[in-house]
Design a protein around this motif. Structure first.
Motif, PDB file in Angstrom:
ATOM      1  N   SER A  72      -4.075   0.136  -0.158  1.00 26.83           N
ATOM      2  CA  SER A  72      -2.937  -0.278   0.668  1.00 26.83           C
ATOM      3  C   SER A  72      -1.608  -0.031  -0.032  1.00 26.83           C
ATOM      4  N   HIS A  73      -0.529  -0.409   0.664  1.00 31.80           N
ATOM      5  CA  HIS A  73       0.819  -0.370   0.134  1.00 31.80           C
ATOM      6  C   HIS A  73       1.156   1.017  -0.456  1.00 31.80           C
ATOM      7  N   ALA A  76      -1.743   3.440  -0.742  1.00 29.59           N
ATOM      8  CA  ALA A  76      -2.104   4.095   0.515  1.00 29.59           C
ATOM      9  C   ALA A  76      -1.132   5.223   0.823  1.00 29.59           C
ATOM     10  N   ILE A  95      -6.067  -4.146  -0.200  1.00 27.02           N
ATOM     11  CA  ILE A  95      -6.161  -5.320   0.655  1.00 27.02           C
ATOM     12  C   ILE A  95      -7.573  -5.875   0.536  1.00 27.02           C
ATOM     13  N   SER A 113      -5.730 -10.959   2.500  1.00 29.30           N
ATOM     14  CA  SER A 113      -5.245 -10.791   3.875  1.00 29.30           C
ATOM     15  C   SER A 113      -6.205 -11.389   4.895  1.00 29.30           C
ATOM     16  N   PRO A 118      -7.185  -6.309   8.742  1.00 25.93           N
ATOM     17  CA  PRO A 118      -6.791  -4.958   9.153  1.00 25.93           C
ATOM     18  C   PRO A 118      -7.448  -4.571  10.471  1.00 25.93           C
ATOM     19  N   ASP A 121      -8.931   1.515   9.978  1.00 23.54           N
ATOM     20  CA  ASP A 121      -8.671   2.064   8.657  1.00 23.54           C
ATOM     21  C   ASP A 121      -8.938   3.555   8.693  1.00 23.54           C
ATOM     22  N   THR A 130      -5.701   1.761   4.468  1.00 25.18           N
ATOM     23  CA  THR A 130      -5.022   1.212   5.639  1.00 25.18           C
ATOM     24  C   THR A 130      -4.422   2.335   6.483  1.00 25.18           C
ATOM     25  N   ARG A 134      -0.194   0.321   9.475  1.00 16.16           N
ATOM     26  CA  ARG A 134      -0.346  -0.839   8.595  1.00 16.16           C
ATOM     27  C   ARG A 134       0.319  -0.563   7.244  1.00 16.16           C
ATOM     28  N   THR A 135       0.144   0.640   6.731  1.00 17.82           N
ATOM     29  CA  THR A 135       0.731   0.982   5.441  1.00 17.82           C
ATOM     30  C   THR A 135       2.249   0.875   5.493  1.00 17.82           C
ATOM     31  N   ASP A 138       3.262  -2.817   5.693  1.00 22.83           N
ATOM     32  CA  ASP A 138       3.018  -3.510   4.418  1.00 22.83           C
ATOM     33  C   ASP A 138       4.119  -3.183   3.406  1.00 22.83           C
TER      34      ASP A 138
END
Length: 306
Positions: A72-73, A76, A95, A113, A118, A121, A130, A134-135, A138
């Motif tokens: 993630s973040h 990702a 995540i 989370s 989520p 994906d 993600t 979503r990325t 986030d």
């Protein structure tokens, strides 16, 4: 060198003699360790962009991911090819939907989370990531606007997420809602590069009037030029030079860098030929990283700033 050129050497499961031989190679400087049990040829990461280096870090850490983890973040962003503009983390962000707590381990920043599971994906090289929507949210909820807006603009421009999807993700946030909503509200599919996104953030910080993005200058039977930003009341065009504007463009169509510079000069001369254009300001990354320097350049061109 590109990321595909880097071969990861994993020592787990190898016979003892082979592991010892690899350790000797590390001591001799033939190999280097990027994670415990993960080696690469010495110098293999030299010349890679920071986002490429972080992607290699994610790949090196993939065997430590749990079944329900999602990369993630910023991590990702590196895997999905989204243009995060900011310092890349030294640990992989994931995540963890099994807990509500966030904790940092030797390898990971694990974002709990459980309250925001989520929805979907992306599968990449054997692990889960993600979605672009979503990325982007986030990152927008937890990072500075300067860092997150390039991601938001990119997913909108490339059609990797819609405004509705981004808004839905923002509404599901437990924290960081105001920060994320500001970034999504400012998102624009018209931004042609991360540098343009950063420039828009600086414009807002400096109180610059709203500019027209991707304005077209054209005459019948002549060439057409699309400029990054147009300030019609001031008669000013602002163009943003990204980190590889000439080199990448030239390589794609076989031109030299000198050819690309010459074509850009002809393009700018064409833009300046329009009577409504008083001046053209070319903004570099150095300008974008120094708001006061940018303020001076804009004011000199006649663009009002705070």
């Amino acid at each position: 060198m590109g990321k595909a050129d880097v071969r990861l050497i994993r020592t787990a499961g190898l016979p003892g003699a082979e592991r010892r031989a690899l350790e000797r190679a590390v001591r001799r400087g033939v190999l280097e360790r990027i994670r415990p049990g993960v080696l690469v040829q010495a110098g293999a990461l030299d010349g890679l962009w920071p986002e490429e280096r972080h992607r290699i870090l994610v790949l090196a850490s993939a065997t430590r991911l749990r079944a329900l983890d999602l990369v993630s973040h910023e991590s990702a962003c590196a895997v999905l090819g989204l243009p995060f503009v900011g310092p890349w983390p030294s640990k992989v962000h994931v995540i963890d939907p099994t807990t509500g707590a966030t904790r940092v381990t030797a390898w990971f920043v694990r974002h709990g989370s459980a309250s925001r599971l989520p929805e979907g994906d992306v599968g990449v090289e054997g692990f889960r990531v993600t979605t672009p929507a979503r990325t982007a949210v986030d990152v927008a909820s937890s990072r500075l606007l300067l860092h997150s807006l390039p991601v938001v603009d990119h997913v909108l421009r490339e059609g990797r997420a819609t405004l509705a999807q981004l808004t839905e993700e923002v509404e599901r946030l437990a924290k960081g809602h105001v920060r994320a909503a500001a970034a999504i509200g400012m998102g624009s599919a018209a931004s042609g590069s991360p540098a343009e996104s950063v420039c828009r953030v600086r414009f807002r910080q400096l109180g610059v009037p709203e500019a027209v993005q991707q304005h077209v200058f054209a005459r019948p039977g002549e060439r057409t030029a699309v400029v990054d930003f147009w300030f019609p009341e001031q008669g000013v065009v602002v163009e943003v030079d990204g980190r590889a504007k000439y080199e990448d463009t030239a390589m794609l169509d076989g031109r030299t860098t000198a050819d690309a510079h010459w074509q850009e000069k002809l393009r700018e001369d064409f833009v300046r030929s329009f009577p409504e254009v008083r001046t053209v300001v070319r903004v570099t990354w150095a300008d974008l990283m120094d708001p006061e320097r940018l303020r001076v350049r804009l004011r000199r061109a006649g663009i009002p700033c705070r």
